[in-house]
Design an enzyme around this catalytic site. Structure first.
Site, PDB file in Angstrom:
ATOM      1  N   GLY A 180       0.808  -1.219   0.000  1.00 57.11           N
ATOM      2  CA  GLY A 180       0.000   0.000   0.000  1.00 57.11           C
ATOM      3  C   GLY A 180       0.840   1.267   0.000  1.00 57.11           C
ATOM      4  N   CYS A 181       2.149   1.174   0.082  1.00 51.31           N
ATOM      5  CA  CYS A 181       3.017   2.358   0.033  1.00 51.31           C
ATOM      6  C   CYS A 181       3.454   2.606  -1.409  1.00 51.31           C
ATOM      7  CB  CYS A 181       4.258   2.181   0.899  1.00 51.31           C
ATOM      8  SG  CYS A 181       3.954   2.422   2.641  1.00 51.31           S
ATOM      9  N   VAL A 182       3.372   3.848  -1.812  1.00 51.46           N
ATOM     10  CA  VAL A 182       3.818   4.203  -3.172  1.00 51.46           C
ATOM     11  C   VAL A 182       5.242   4.652  -3.189  1.00 51.46           C
ATOM     12  CG1 VAL A 182       2.016   4.709  -4.837  1.00 51.46           C
ATOM     13  CG2 VAL A 182       2.173   6.084  -2.796  1.00 51.46           C
TER      14      VAL A 182
END
Length: 110
Positions: free
Chosen positions: A108-110
């Site tokens: 979920g981290c970009v």
């Protein structure tokens, strides 16, 4: 792009995360933190050690919302909030703290 720690070359991916989680040590963490412009304090280590324990138990690096809740449960409400965690890790508590902890980039981290 490897980092040099105590004369050893430690392999990292293009974003600076460790390729081999077993390469992690406190010296490696300090070197990564230096590259992230983070001066490690007792509070930083508390979060890093929490993350490493969490990863050992669940085999996943937590997203920031999960991290915040879990830290609040274990370390107290004053530490289980985004403001506190962003003060420690300004580029994203989950992303930056996981990198220093030698863990994979959280989902979920970009």
């Amino acid at each position: 792009m490897p980092i040099e720690v105590n004369g050893n070359s430690i392999e990292t991916d293009e974003e600076g995360y460790l390729v081999n989680l077993s390469d992690w040590s406190e010296d490696v963490a300090n070197e990564i933190a230096k590259g992230e412009n983070v001066d490690m304090t007792e509070n930083h280590w508390e979060v890093v050690n929490f993350l490493r324990s969490y990863y050992d138990e669940y085999q996943i690096a937590p997203a920031v919302r999960v991290l915040t809740k879990a830290i609040g449960k274990q370390l107290g409400e004053e530490k289980g909030n985004s403001k506190y965690l962003y003060e420690l890790f300004p580029y994203g508590p989950a992303k930056q703290a996981c990198k220093i902890a030698g863990l994979p980039k959280p989902t979920g981290c970009v």
